[in-house]
Design a protein around this motif. Structure first.
Motif, mmCIF file in Angstrom:
data_model
loop_
_atom_site.group_PDB
_atom_site.id
_atom_site.type_symbol
_atom_site.label_atom_id
_atom_site.label_comp_id
_atom_site.label_asym_id
_atom_site.label_seq_id
_atom_site.Cartn_x
_atom_site.Cartn_y
_atom_site.Cartn_z
ATOM 1 N N ASP A 117 0.827 -1.204 0.000
ATOM 2 C CA ASP A 117 0.000 0.000 0.000
ATOM 3 C C ASP A 117 0.860 1.252 0.000
ATOM 4 O O ASP A 117 0.565 2.210 -0.723
ATOM 5 N N ALA A 118 1.938 1.251 0.776
ATOM 6 C CA ALA A 118 2.844 2.408 0.785
ATOM 7 C C ALA A 118 3.485 2.599 -0.592
ATOM 8 O O ALA A 118 3.558 3.722 -1.103
ATOM 9 N N ASP A 119 3.915 1.495 -1.207
ATOM 10 C CA ASP A 119 4.538 1.586 -2.532
ATOM 11 C C ASP A 119 3.552 2.089 -3.575
ATOM 12 O O ASP A 119 3.894 2.931 -4.409
ATOM 13 N N ARG A 120 2.324 1.568 -3.558
ATOM 14 C CA ARG A 120 1.385 1.957 -4.611
ATOM 15 C C ARG A 120 0.975 3.419 -4.499
ATOM 16 O O ARG A 120 0.569 4.025 -5.485
ATOM 17 N N ARG A 121 1.118 3.986 -3.331
ATOM 18 C CA ARG A 121 0.794 5.407 -3.129
ATOM 19 C C ARG A 121 2.028 6.310 -3.238
ATOM 20 O O ARG A 121 1.924 7.525 -3.105
ATOM 21 N N SER A 122 3.184 5.710 -3.500
ATOM 22 C CA SER A 122 4.436 6.478 -3.518
ATOM 23 C C SER A 122 4.601 7.295 -4.792
ATOM 24 O O SER A 122 4.052 6.966 -5.849
ATOM 25 N N SER A 123 5.395 8.344 -4.677
ATOM 26 C CA SER A 123 5.677 9.167 -5.857
ATOM 27 C C SER A 123 6.506 8.384 -6.866
ATOM 28 O O SER A 123 6.373 8.599 -8.082
ATOM 29 N N ALA A 124 7.340 7.464 -6.408
ATOM 30 C CA ALA A 124 8.169 6.672 -7.332
ATOM 31 C C ALA A 124 7.299 5.788 -8.223
ATOM 32 O O ALA A 124 7.534 5.692 -9.434
ATOM 33 N N VAL A 125 6.297 5.146 -7.650
ATOM 34 C CA VAL A 125 5.405 4.296 -8.442
ATOM 35 C C VAL A 125 4.551 5.161 -9.375
ATOM 36 O O VAL A 125 4.387 4.834 -10.551
ATOM 37 N N ALA A 126 4.037 6.268 -8.866
ATOM 38 C CA ALA A 126 3.239 7.163 -9.720
ATOM 39 C C ALA A 126 4.067 7.648 -10.903
ATOM 40 O O ALA A 126 3.582 7.696 -12.039
ATOM 41 N N GLU A 127 5.331 7.969 -10.670
ATOM 42 C CA GLU A 127 6.208 8.432 -11.755
ATOM 43 C C GLU A 127 6.502 7.310 -12.739
ATOM 44 O O GLU A 127 6.565 7.540 -13.945
ATOM 45 N N ALA A 128 6.670 6.086 -12.257
ATOM 46 C CA ALA A 128 6.904 4.955 -13.164
ATOM 47 C C ALA A 128 5.714 4.759 -14.099
ATOM 48 O O ALA A 128 5.887 4.529 -15.304
ATOM 49 N N VAL A 129 4.510 4.865 -13.566
ATOM 50 C CA VAL A 129 3.305 4.730 -14.396
ATOM 51 C C VAL A 129 3.232 5.885 -15.392
ATOM 52 O O VAL A 129 2.960 5.679 -16.579
ATOM 53 N N ARG A 130 3.492 7.106 -14.921
ATOM 54 C CA ARG A 130 3.467 8.273 -15.821
ATOM 55 C C ARG A 130 4.500 8.122 -16.938
ATOM 56 O O ARG A 130 4.234 8.453 -18.098
ATOM 57 N N ALA A 131 5.677 7.632 -16.607
ATOM 58 C CA ALA A 131 6.740 7.467 -17.613
ATOM 59 C C ALA A 131 6.318 6.458 -18.678
ATOM 60 O O ALA A 131 6.560 6.675 -19.874
ATOM 61 N N GLN A 132 5.693 5.363 -18.266
ATOM 62 C CA GLN A 132 5.223 4.374 -19.234
ATOM 63 C C GLN A 132 4.126 4.987 -20.114
ATOM 64 O O GLN A 132 4.120 4.799 -21.342
ATOM 65 N N PHE A 133 3.223 5.713 -19.501
ATOM 66 C CA PHE A 133 2.143 6.361 -20.251
ATOM 67 C C PHE A 133 2.730 7.348 -21.265
ATOM 68 O O PHE A 133 2.359 7.327 -22.445
ATOM 69 N N ARG A 134 3.659 8.194 -20.811
ATOM 70 C CA ARG A 134 4.272 9.183 -21.718
ATOM 71 C C ARG A 134 5.008 8.505 -22.869
ATOM 72 O O ARG A 134 4.959 8.980 -24.011
ATOM 73 N N SER A 135 5.687 7.394 -22.596
ATOM 74 C CA SER A 135 6.400 6.700 -23.675
ATOM 75 C C SER A 135 5.407 6.202 -24.714
ATOM 76 O O SER A 135 5.685 6.218 -25.911
ATOM 77 N N GLY A 136 4.243 5.770 -24.259
ATOM 78 C CA GLY A 136 3.199 5.336 -25.194
ATOM 79 C C GLY A 136 2.674 6.483 -26.030
ATOM 80 O O GLY A 136 2.524 6.365 -27.250
ATOM 81 N N VAL A 137 2.394 7.600 -25.384
ATOM 82 C CA VAL A 137 1.896 8.774 -26.122
ATOM 83 C C VAL A 137 2.905 9.185 -27.184
ATOM 84 O O VAL A 137 2.552 9.418 -28.345
ATOM 85 N N ARG A 138 4.186 9.256 -26.806
ATOM 86 C CA ARG A 138 5.216 9.660 -27.781
ATOM 87 C C ARG A 138 5.333 8.670 -28.934
ATOM 88 O O ARG A 138 5.680 9.044 -30.048
ATOM 89 N N ALA A 139 5.039 7.394 -28.663
ATOM 90 C CA ALA A 139 5.127 6.366 -29.716
ATOM 91 C C ALA A 139 3.834 6.244 -30.518
ATOM 92 O O ALA A 139 3.735 5.399 -31.404
ATOM 93 N N GLY A 140 2.838 7.084 -30.204
ATOM 94 C CA GLY A 140 1.612 7.093 -30.991
ATOM 95 C C GLY A 140 0.455 6.320 -30.401
ATOM 96 O O GLY A 140 -0.562 6.135 -31.064
ATOM 97 N N VAL A 141 0.559 5.881 -29.161
ATOM 98 C CA VAL A 141 -0.564 5.180 -28.534
ATOM 99 C C VAL A 141 -1.654 6.200 -28.242
ATOM 100 O O VAL A 141 -1.401 7.233 -27.620
ATOM 101 N N ALA A 142 -2.863 5.898 -28.694
ATOM 102 C CA ALA A 142 -3.991 6.795 -28.463
ATOM 103 C C ALA A 142 -5.107 6.105 -27.684
ATOM 104 O O ALA A 142 -5.966 6.777 -27.118
ATOM 105 N N THR A 143 -5.096 4.797 -27.673
ATOM 106 C CA THR A 143 -6.151 4.049 -27.012
ATOM 107 C C THR A 143 -5.599 2.702 -26.561
ATOM 108 O O THR A 143 -4.479 2.338 -26.906
ATOM 109 N N THR A 144 -6.412 1.987 -25.804
ATOM 110 C CA THR A 144 -5.981 0.659 -25.363
ATOM 111 C C THR A 144 -6.945 -0.387 -25.886
ATOM 112 O O THR A 144 -8.125 -0.093 -26.078
#
Length: 168
Positions: A117-144
């Motif tokens: 629970d501490a990890d899932r609420r951490s800024s490090a985990v939130a940033e990891a998810v954001r980084a993956q999302f941003r990499s998808g946007v830059r590569a042209g991902v628009a939907t899932t």
């Protein structure tokens, strides 16, 4: 034209990625959302094919309000070596993504629930998810789901893509 959506190439699969499947199998990179029913269906289909699958988080929070929490839960489970177990659990029961259900999943997987629970609420985990999302946007991902096969972007696979994946 869909080909013009991306502004950057697909980032190569690296040590921070979640990958499973035979080492010598064809690599498929999937951007997905744990609340997306099409992502769950694709995950089941890919499991039946001898592929090496890399999964990256792409929570579409405008359509799926619990997708971000679920993505963070999977990344928190990864910190305890249980990414794929949590991944499979989240897709298996998409209707129960609220906190008590996430805690119950963590407990059933043998995770340290307080750490999870501490990890899932951490800024490090939130940033990891954001980084993956941003990499998808830059590569042209628009939907899932969106998947990349041999560097080519695809939505849900059609018969021709399945034939390619199966080597037919």
């Amino acid at each position: 034209m869909a080909e013009s959506l991306g502004s950057a190439p697909l980032p190569p699969v690296g040590p921070g990625d979640h990958v499973r499947g035979p080492e010598d199998a064809r690599l498929v990179v999937v951007y997905g959302d744990y609340e997306c029913p099409y992502c769950a269906a694709l995950d089941l289909e890919l499991a039946r094919v001898p592929l090496r699958v890399a999964f990256r988080q792409f929570p579409v929070t405008s359509a799926h309000p619990r997708a971000q929490a679920a993505a963070c839960a999977a990344e928190a489970a990864a910190a305890q070596g249980a990414f794929w177990a949590m991944h499979d659990s989240l897709f298996a029961d998409q209707g129960r993504l609220e906190d008590p259900h996430l805690w119950a999943r963590a407990e059933s997987l043998g995770l340290d629930v307080a750490r999870f629970d501490a990890d899932r609420r951490s800024s490090a985990v939130a940033e990891a998810v954001r980084a993956q999302f941003r990499s998808g946007v830059r590569a042209g991902v628009a939907t899932t789901p969106t998947m990349f096969v041999d560097g080519e972007r695809h939505g849900r696979p059609d018969e021709n893509l399945w034939a390619r994946l199966l080597g037919a």
